[in-house]
Every structure is written in structure tokens, then in C-alpha cells.
Design an enzyme around this catalytic site. Structure first.
Site, PDB file in Angstrom:
ATOM      1  CG  ASN A 109       0.313  -1.466  -3.216  1.00  0.00           C
ATOM      2  OD1 ASN A 109       0.715  -2.407  -3.910  1.00  0.00           O
ATOM      3  ND2 ASN A 109       0.766  -0.231  -3.360  1.00  0.00           N
ATOM      4  CE  LYS A 162       3.784   0.199  -1.124  1.00  0.00           C
ATOM      5  NZ  LYS A 162       4.443   1.423  -0.715  1.00  0.00           N
ATOM      6  CG  HIS A 204       1.234   3.549  -5.595  1.00  0.00           C
ATOM      7  ND1 HIS A 204       2.480   3.958  -5.186  1.00  0.00           N
ATOM      8  CD2 HIS A 204       0.601   3.099  -4.484  1.00  0.00           C
ATOM      9  CE1 HIS A 204       2.587   3.762  -3.873  1.00  0.00           C
ATOM     10  NE2 HIS A 204       1.463   3.251  -3.425  1.00  0.00           N
ATOM     11  CD  GLU A 243       5.689   2.868  -3.734  1.00  0.00           C
ATOM     12  OE1 GLU A 243       5.341   1.763  -4.196  1.00  0.00           O
ATOM     13  OE2 GLU A 243       5.647   3.122  -2.515  1.00  0.00           O
ATOM     14  CD  GLU A 279      -1.642   5.460  -1.233  1.00  0.00           C
ATOM     15  OE1 GLU A 279      -1.872   4.588  -0.398  1.00  0.00           O
ATOM     16  OE2 GLU A 279      -0.834   5.316  -2.166  1.00  0.00           O
ATOM     17  N   GLY A 326       5.107   4.652   3.576  1.00  0.00           N
ATOM     18  CA  GLY A 326       6.237   3.826   3.988  1.00  0.00           C
ATOM     19  C   GLY A 326       7.199   4.522   4.934  1.00  0.00           C
ATOM     20  CB  SER A 328       2.469   5.488   7.824  1.00  0.00           C
ATOM     21  OG  SER A 328       3.680   5.597   7.088  1.00  0.00           O
TER      22      SER A 328
HETATM   23  C1  PEP Z   1       0.999   2.507  -0.285  1.00  0.00           C
HETATM   24  O1  PEP Z   1       2.000   2.125  -0.841  1.00  0.00           O
HETATM   25  O2  PEP Z   1      -0.038   2.669  -0.949  1.00  0.00           O
HETATM   26  C2  PEP Z   1       1.060   2.768   1.148  1.00  0.00           C
HETATM   27  C3  PEP Z   1       0.124   3.496   1.687  1.00  0.00           C
HETATM   28  O3  PEP Z   1       2.135   2.243   1.830  1.00  0.00           O
HETATM   29  P1  PEP Z   1       2.336   2.238   3.453  1.00  0.00           P
HETATM   30  O4  PEP Z   1       1.048   1.748   4.056  1.00  0.00           O
HETATM   31  O5  PEP Z   1       3.460   1.271   3.671  1.00  0.00           O
HETATM   32  O6  PEP Z   1       2.658   3.628   3.854  1.00  0.00           O
END
Ligand code: PEP
Length: 255
Positions: A9, A11, A94, A96, A166, A172, A213
Site C-alpha cells: 500500500n 498510500k 483502511h 486511515e 491491521e 506505521g 509494521s
Molecule cells: C498499512 O498502511 O496498511 C500498513 C500496514 O502500514 P505499515 O506497514 O507502514 O505499518
């Protein structure tokens, strides 16, 4: 046997030129890797160009969001009709989007139905925040999100959906969830909710990723868990070297 799937992703990162370059490098570096589904989710502005780069390769393409209506006066939105034929996957719900853009379980459910009716595989994100996690509410909250997401889907459609677990506190932040704990949330709360709605057979067919992460040094720990079928990755998907290392890490499932 559920095919492992690693999705990047990107983003709100990458200019058009940067996206083309990254997609090109990933296509080249993964050409000899078999048995892992690879998906790149660039921003909308780069979807068409990246499609051109990965066409006729094993790398798949996904969008990061879409609206549920096919067309109309919805300034700034992208429709399933526009994505149909351009990409194969779409990330929906997601955290976000839920956190910063007010997306609800009901809207995510509408988007899932719209995606499926336009040949798009939804990658549906669910996950608890830190307060919910600390209050011991993860199982109930995540199970509820899954039931809301799958509401009204036939079993035939349900097995096409990919779920990404997630935990919001892990996205992040560099604080990844313990792999065994993530496996148990995925197995008991997510597959469990799907089994309650359909049956165990359907629950066993749905692919479920972990996200939060995931990095080259921890990907194998996740992929070695029996209920984790892949990873949805933000930060580590933005560089060829780290993304390709994640794809290679997923090979533990096919060895
Ligand atoms: C994500 O945004 O779906 C995600 C898992 O980000 P990160 O790997 O940076 O934690």
C-alpha cells in the site's frame, strides 16, 4: 491451500515517475518468484502507468480506495466502473480512511459489494485501536467489523474477499503485533466470525493478511503462522529491496 499474498500500500507516496520506476524494479526483481501473489497499490494518479509497467507480468495491481456508486456528482471520487479492467484489487476500509475520512462499517460494506460486482477483489481492512486493545476488546471489535463487512454477501462472493487484520496501533509505528497473537485474532475472531456467518469451509477459504509494521526481519514470523496468509504493507513497500524481501519471506508458506 490458500495462496500467500503480499500487497504494498503505497498510500500518498510516489510521483508518477517514481511509481513507474518502483513498479519496474519490483517487476524485474520478482520475475523468478513463484507461488506468491504480489500486489502493488499505487495512488490513483499512477494506476494507469503502473498497469502499463506490470502488464503481462505476475505482479497484480490494486487501488487504495473507491466509492460505491458507478458514476455521478461525487467530486473527487473514483468509481468501481473506472477501476474495472484497470486493476484487480481494491483496498477498502483502511483504518486511515475510517479515521481521517469518516468511513463507516456500512459504507465499507457497500464498497465491498460494488467492488465484487465489478470484478475487483476487495482487500478489506479491520483492526482495533490501542485503547480497545488495552481494554481487551479486540476480539469483539474485530469480529463485529468482519460481520459488518461481509453482511449480505453470498458464500460465493465471501471467498473472493481478502481480509487484512491491521491493529491501528501497529500501523506505521514500528510496534508490530506479536505474530502468535495476530494469528489467534485472525483464526478465532476473523475466521471465527466468517464461520458463524457461513460455515467452517468458507472460513478456511478466505485469505487473511496481517498488516502493521511488517518488515523484512519479521515477515517470516508472520508467514509461518497457520492462519496468516500474507501481509498488507505500507512503509516497507516503498523500496524495491524491502518489498522484494517481504515477497521472498512469504515463500516459507510454499516451501
Ligand atoms: C498499512 O498502511 O496498511 C500498513 C500496514 O502500514 P505499515 O506497514 O507502514 O505499518
Amino acid at each position: 491451500m490458500r495462496t500467500p499474498i503480499i500487497a504494498g500500500n503505497w498510500k500518498m507516496h510516489k510521483t508518477l515517475a517514481e511509481a513507474v520506476q518502483l513498479a519496474h524494479e519490483i517487476r524485474e526483481a520478482t520475475a523468478d518468484i513463484n507461488g506468491v501473489e504480489i500486489v502493488l497499490c499505487p495512488p490513483f494518479t499512477a494506476l494507469g502507468a503502473v498497469e502499463g509497467v506490470i502488464a503481462a507480468s505476475k505482479v497484480g495491481l490494486g487501488a487504495q480506495n473507491m466509492y460505491w456508486e458507478e458514476q455521478g456528482a461525487f467530486t473527487g471520487e473514483i468509481s468501481p466502473l473506472m477501476l474495472d479492467g484497470l486493476c484487480d484489487y481494491v483496498i477498502l476500509g483502511h483504518s486511515e480512511r475510517r479515521q481521517f475520512f469518516g468511513e463507516t462499517d456500512e459504507g465499507v460494506n457497500k464498497k465491498i459489494k460494488a467492488a465484487l460486482s465489478h470484478h475487483l477483489i476487495p482487500i478489506v481492512c479491520v483492526g482495533e485501536n490501542l485503547a480497545q486493545n488495552e481494554a481487551g476488546e479486540t476480539a469483539a471489535f474485530v469480529g463485529g467489523q468482519v460481520k459488518a463487512a461481509f453482511a449480505g454477501l453470498s458464500a460465493e462472493d465471501a471467498i473472493k474477499v481478502i481480509v487484512a487484520y491491521e491493529p491501528i496501533w501497529a500501523i506505521g509505528t514500528g510496534k508490530n503485533a506479536d505474530p502468535a497473537t495476530a494469528n489467534s485474532i485472525i483464526g478465532l475472531s476473523i475466521r471465527g466470525a466468517i464461520a458463524e456467518m457461513y460455515n467452517e469451509d468458507v472460513a478456511q477459504q478466505v485469505r487473511i493478511q496481517y498488516g502493521g509494521s511488517v518488515k523484512p526481519d519479521n515477515v517470516e514470523a508472520y508467514m509461518s503462522q497457520p492462519d496468516i496468509d500474507g501481509a498488507l504493507v505500507g512503509g516497507a513497500s516503498l523500496k524495491t529491496e524491502s518489498f522484494v524481501a517481504l515477497v521472498k519471506g512469504a515463500l516459507v508458506k510454499v516451501r
